[in-house]
Scaffold this motif. Structure first.
Motif, PDB file in Angstrom:
ATOM      1  N   ASP A  38       0.836  -1.203   0.000  1.00 56.29           N
ATOM      2  CA  ASP A  38       0.000   0.000   0.000  1.00 56.29           C
ATOM      3  C   ASP A  38       0.872   1.255   0.000  1.00 56.29           C
ATOM      4  OD1 ASP A  38      -2.536  -1.386   0.123  1.00 56.29           O
ATOM      5  OD2 ASP A  38      -2.028  -1.871   2.193  1.00 56.29           O
ATOM      6  N   VAL A  39       1.978   1.227   0.743  1.00 54.28           N
ATOM      7  CA  VAL A  39       2.918   2.351   0.720  1.00 54.28           C
ATOM      8  C   VAL A  39       3.429   2.562  -0.707  1.00 54.28           C
ATOM      9  CG1 VAL A  39       5.207   3.144   1.474  1.00 54.28           C
ATOM     10  CG2 VAL A  39       3.618   2.144   3.143  1.00 54.28           C
ATOM     11  N   GLY A  40       3.786   1.482  -1.387  1.00 61.02           N
ATOM     12  CA  GLY A  40       4.255   1.585  -2.774  1.00 61.02           C
ATOM     13  C   GLY A  40       3.207   2.193  -3.691  1.00 61.02           C
ATOM     14  N   PRO A  69       7.895   9.244 -13.687  1.00 60.90           N
ATOM     15  CA  PRO A  69       6.660   9.257 -12.904  1.00 60.90           C
ATOM     16  C   PRO A  69       6.859   8.930 -11.418  1.00 60.90           C
ATOM     17  CG  PRO A  69       6.362   8.022 -14.930  1.00 60.90           C
ATOM     18  CD  PRO A  69       7.821   8.335 -14.822  1.00 60.90           C
ATOM     19  N   LEU A  70       7.969   8.333 -11.053  1.00 63.50           N
ATOM     20  CA  LEU A  70       8.223   7.986  -9.655  1.00 63.50           C
ATOM     21  C   LEU A  70       8.923   9.114  -8.893  1.00 63.50           C
ATOM     22  CD1 LEU A  70       7.711   5.609  -7.791  1.00 63.50           C
ATOM     23  CD2 LEU A  70       9.953   4.725  -8.397  1.00 63.50           C
ATOM     24  N   PHE A  71       9.386  10.146  -9.592  1.00 66.17           N
ATOM     25  CA  PHE A  71      10.116  11.239  -8.953  1.00 66.17           C
ATOM     26  C   PHE A  71       9.323  11.799  -7.778  1.00 66.17           C
ATOM     27  CE2 PHE A  71      11.358  15.616  -8.355  1.00 66.17           C
ATOM     28  CZ  PHE A  71      12.724  15.530  -8.330  1.00 66.17           C
ATOM     29  N   PRO A  77       8.116   0.097  -3.175  1.00 67.85           N
ATOM     30  CA  PRO A  77       7.913  -1.338  -2.979  1.00 67.85           C
ATOM     31  C   PRO A  77       6.697  -1.847  -3.756  1.00 67.85           C
ATOM     32  CG  PRO A  77       7.309  -0.101  -0.998  1.00 67.85           C
ATOM     33  CD  PRO A  77       7.916   0.864  -1.949  1.00 67.85           C
ATOM     34  N   SER A  78       6.895  -2.963  -4.458  1.00 62.00           N
ATOM     35  CA  SER A  78       5.792  -3.537  -5.238  1.00 62.00           C
ATOM     36  C   SER A  78       5.699  -5.053  -5.115  1.00 62.00           C
ATOM     37  CB  SER A  78       5.918  -3.132  -6.711  1.00 62.00           C
ATOM     38  OG  SER A  78       7.154  -3.560  -7.233  1.00 62.00           O
ATOM     39  N   SER A  85      12.884  -5.703   2.141  1.00 56.54           N
ATOM     40  CA  SER A  85      14.003  -4.762   2.041  1.00 56.54           C
ATOM     41  C   SER A  85      13.656  -3.423   2.693  1.00 56.54           C
ATOM     42  CB  SER A  85      14.363  -4.557   0.569  1.00 56.54           C
ATOM     43  OG  SER A  85      15.279  -3.511   0.425  1.00 56.54           O
ATOM     44  N   TYR A  86      12.478  -2.909   2.423  1.00 55.27           N
ATOM     45  CA  TYR A  86      12.063  -1.629   2.993  1.00 55.27           C
ATOM     46  C   TYR A  86      11.902  -1.714   4.504  1.00 55.27           C
ATOM     47  CZ  TYR A  86      11.426   1.291  -1.114  1.00 55.27           C
ATOM     48  OH  TYR A  86      11.662   2.071  -2.209  1.00 55.27           O
TER      49      TYR A  86
END
Length: 194
Positions: A38-40, A69-71, A77-78, A85-86
């Protein structure tokens, strides 16, 4: 503030804590057992506030966002492996430390000791009031995480220097808060180039 009295207008007024800053605020419905997914989704702008309330995206419409688009995030995380890792990049903090972290994220500077900021005593009551409004959205039982490693189990982000910092963005410095409960996940993140 009583959670029952929080509404869209009060939430938006609380978010003025981040006015004129490069601070991202996004809330999403919790849809996964592994909340990092959800954070991702929040970081990738794939979801919206479940209550329809205000969010803040300081990079909306910027050239960097059009190019990537991720900037400004390095990645988001996906997968379950990403989540693992996160998880190593943040630490859980108690609710009693969240107000001072919300204020730090609204300070606009990565100072180690906010109490030495100009006009600190005058600014503190209003910034704490706004932080309390924001915090009131998240009921007891909500868990909170940050990428700032404190020097105790109950950090005071006003005066206590942090030992470590795990960057999530391509900026020189970033600091954030993730709130997780059964219904919602929220991401508050401040980005600085020093």
């Amino acid at each position: 503030m009583n959670e029952d009295r929080l509404d869209s207008a009060a939430w938006s007024e609380g978010l003025k804590l981040y006015e004129w800053l490069v601070t991202f605020v996004g809330v999403a419905p919790r849809e996964h057992e592994e909340w990092w997914l959800d954070v991702g989704a929040i970081m990738r702008l794939e979801t919206r506030d479940p209550r329809g309330w205000e969010s803040i995206d300081p990079n909306e419409g910027e050239d960097e966002r059009r190019e990537d688009p991720l900037f400004p995030w390095l990645e988001a995380p996906s997968t379950p492996a990403d989540a693992e890792s996160y998880s190593r990049r943040v630490g859980e903090i108690p609710r009693s430390s969240v107000r001072s972290l919300l204020v730090l994220l609204g300070a606009g500077t990565p100072r180690l000791d906010l109490s030495k900021s100009l006009n600190w005593d005058e600014l503190l009551p209003e910034t704490e009031r706004r932080a309390d409004v924001i915090l009131s959205r998240f009921p007891e039982g909500t868990r909170f995480y940050t990428n700032l490693g404190g020097t105790s189990d109950h950090p005071d982000f006003y005066q206590q220097p942090y030992r470590t910092h795990s960057p999530f963005s391509r900026n020189d410095w970033d600091a954030g808060l993730i709130a997780v409960n059964d219904d919602e996940v929220a991401v508050f993140w401040n980005f600085q180039n020093t």
